[in-house]
Design a protein around this motif. Structure first.
Motif, PDB file in Angstrom:
ATOM      1  N   ALA A   1      33.167 -13.605  75.074  1.00  0.00           N
ATOM      2  CA  ALA A   1      33.413 -12.518  74.120  1.00  0.00           C
ATOM      3  C   ALA A   1      33.702 -11.236  74.883  1.00  0.00           C
ATOM      4  CB  ALA A   1      32.190 -12.330  73.223  1.00  0.00           C
TER       5      ALA A   1
ATOM      6  N   THR B   1      34.325  -7.187  74.161  1.00  0.00           N
ATOM      7  CA  THR B   1      34.294  -6.117  73.180  1.00  0.00           C
ATOM      8  C   THR B   1      34.450  -4.776  73.881  1.00  0.00           C
ATOM      9  OG1 THR B   1      33.165  -5.397  71.157  1.00  0.00           O
ATOM     10  CG2 THR B   1      31.794  -5.683  73.120  1.00  0.00           C
TER      11      THR B   1
ATOM     12  N   THR C   1      39.464  -9.917  65.319  1.00  0.00           N
ATOM     13  CA  THR C   1      38.490 -11.001  65.248  1.00  0.00           C
ATOM     14  C   THR C   1      38.659 -11.662  63.893  1.00  0.00           C
ATOM     15  OG1 THR C   1      36.944  -9.702  66.594  1.00  0.00           O
ATOM     16  CG2 THR C   1      36.061 -11.620  65.429  1.00  0.00           C
TER      17      THR C   1
ATOM     18  N   VAL D   1      36.298  -9.480  70.421  1.00  0.00           N
ATOM     19  CA  VAL D   1      35.285  -9.307  69.380  1.00  0.00           C
ATOM     20  C   VAL D   1      35.262  -7.828  68.983  1.00  0.00           C
ATOM     21  CG1 VAL D   1      32.848  -9.483  68.799  1.00  0.00           C
ATOM     22  CG2 VAL D   1      33.923 -11.260  70.193  1.00  0.00           C
TER      23      VAL D   1
ATOM     24  N   GLY E   1      34.344  -7.244  63.255  1.00  0.00           N
ATOM     25  CA  GLY E   1      34.010  -8.655  63.296  1.00  0.00           C
ATOM     26  C   GLY E   1      32.523  -8.906  63.433  1.00  0.00           C
TER      27      GLY E   1
ATOM     28  N   ILE F   1      31.411 -13.659  63.518  1.00  0.00           N
ATOM     29  CA  ILE F   1      31.073 -14.480  64.677  1.00  0.00           C
ATOM     30  C   ILE F   1      29.675 -15.078  64.539  1.00  0.00           C
ATOM     31  CG2 ILE F   1      32.615 -13.254  66.238  1.00  0.00           C
ATOM     32  CD1 ILE F   1      30.124 -11.743  67.289  1.00  0.00           C
TER      33      ILE F   1
END
Length: 489
Positions: A107, A109, A153, A178, A182, A188
């Protein structure tokens, strides 16, 4: 899978109304014959309004949010109503699409850099003969064959379907963007990540989160609430350091050399002879990193990708070598060039749509050409508070500035201009609502380099409720520009 097996009795599915289902669809536009359609209430609409469309597309059954009940829909399709559908949905999805432990899900971000880091992970893994998957802004799929997506996402149903296909094709590593939306909207939920990366955090999406604390809290949940084997955090960013104050977050730290406690360090890059060059030091080895890219922050993105793959067990020396073949992400510091009256003129197309991203882009090109021009705008129906900050970043760049429309959406373009022009000093901006004309005027100036910011890879401009065909890159190519070196650089 039988519908009754999926729901496990909640809701109860009578045998006479049980159905074999293929995929689970949240969006009626995606429904194919044999699919199960989930009709839930959303933040912007109600899926129950699209049941007829799902049935027309061939849905085999419908599970809808509402008081417990049953209806027989068109063509004898069963419609079951379930009051706790939002609470049940994720368990249904994970039951339908179980993921193998062998799939390494990464992931990424942060406000800026998500697309670049995920694509560099996929590119590097592929260059080292490992099939890699990607889920993010520019598409989902096995690199480089990506299918368009509607969200950075996607919904959990789309994510799990994509991961299932990748598993079946023996993909071992998937890099996923991500977003804060999201995380906040549980897209997720139920996923387990091998590694999570935090690139940075600057002002964006405050129309949704309210303030920077709400925005940070959403991002932090990825590191606090999800099972992780490792975390990789940029400690040059203040919010990255705040994450490390939580003793639940154990992380590898990366920095461009200012942080004494960093595990992965690189020196200030130099741009020479068409290469971004720096010295990289890591727990897995050290060496010179040469990138066919432009923009110092692209070094940070590439370093993050290398560190992630080292954490997955890939060879450091092989990764350093592969990095010399990286290609820039579409719409992220894409470099173009043309000859005009015997002089070389450069243009950069970049997705920068925040003040920090705009500052980073203009800082990155400061030494590439002596004179520069900037074309930028601000999207409509989005965070109005950032508009004067973007103007300030444009003014600080030292470039000639053209203010133009980005995606006005339903907002009055002149109101967007008025918000931007509140910044002191912005009266020097050239103002032109036609984005095409603004690009042409900037290219006709004496600037040696033109930055076209905001839309990046998008091939449309959204005005009102209509998306019109439009591409910054296509405008440049019609003006005689071509991609520098025949690569995404």
């Amino acid at each position: 899978m039988k519908l009754s097996v999926l729901t496990e009795g909640n809701p109860y599915i009578p045998p006479e109304w049980d159905r074999e289902i293929n995929d689970i669809r949240i969006d009626s536009r995606d429904v194919l014959p044999g699919d199960l359609f989930i009709a839930r209430r959303g933040s912007r609409g109600d899926g129950r309004e699209h049941i007829d469309a799902a049935l027309a597309n061939g849905a085999a059954a419908v599970l809808a949010e509402g008081p417990l009940g049953f209806e027989c829909g068109g063509a004898g399709v069963p419609l079951f109503f379930c009051s706790d559908l939002p609470q049940q949905l994720n368990s249904w999805l994970l039951r339908r699409y179980p993921l193998a432990d062998s799939l390494a899900l990464i992931a990424v971000t942060g406000t800026n850099g998500k697309s670049s880091v995920t694509q560099y992970i996929a590119q590097l893994a592929t260059l080292l003969q490992q099939s890699a998957g990607l889920i993010g802004t520019l598409g989902n799929g096995i690199w480089p064959e990506l299918q368009p997506t509607r969200n950075t996402t996607p919904d959990l149903s789309v994510i799990l379907q994509s991961l299932t296909v990748m598993q079946q094709q023996q993909v071992s590593t998937v890099a996923m963007e991500v977003s804060s939306h999201g995380i906040d909207q549980q897209r997720i939920a139920g996923l387990s990540f091998t590694t999570a990366v935090m690139t940075n955090l600057t002002q964006d999406h405050l129309d949704y989160h309210g303030d920077m604390e709400g925005y940070f809290d959403a991002k932090a949940r990825l590191f606090r609430d999800y099972p992780l084997q490792q975390a990789l955090i940029n400690v040059d960013d203040d919010y990255g350091r705040r994450l490390l104050q939580d003793n639940r977050v154990q992380a590898v730290r990366y920095s461009y050399g200012q942080a004494d406690d960093a595990d992965v360090c690189y020196q200030t890059p130099e741009y020479r002879d068409g290469w971004l060059t720096t010295l990289l030091s890591t727990p897995w080895g050290s060496g010179e990193l040469r990138l066919p890219l432009i923009g110092d922050f692209n070094v940070a993105n590439a370093v993050a990708a290398i560190a992630v793959l080292c954490l997955q067990g890939l060879d450091f020396t092989a990764l350093i070598g592969a990095a010399s073949r990286l290609q820039a992400v579409d719409g992220r510091m894409e470099l173009y060039q043309r000859e005009v009256n015997g002089r070389r003129q450069l243009a950069v197309v970049d997705f920068a749509h925040t003040a920090d991203a705009l500052h980073n882009v203009m800082h990155a090109v400061r030494n590439v050409a002596a004179s520069r021009a900037l074309v930028f705008g601000c999207g409509g129906d989005r965070d109005r508070g950032k508009r004067p900050h973007m103007a300030a970043a444009a003014l600080a760049s030292g470039a000639q500035v053209w203010l133009t429309d980005d995606n006005p959406r339903s907002e009055d373009p002149q109101q967007i201009f008025n918000d931007v022009l509140q910044a002191p000093g912005s009266e020097v901006f050239h103002c032109c609502h036609s984005r095409r004309e603004a690009i042409i005027q900037a290219c006709d100036s004496d600037a040696g380099l033109i930055v076209v910011a905001g839309k990046g890879h998008e091939n449309y401009q959204e005005i009102g409720a209509v998306k019109h065909d439009f591409s910054d890159a296509e405008v440049l190519m019609l003006l005689g520009f071509s991609k520098a070196g025949g690569q995404h650089a």
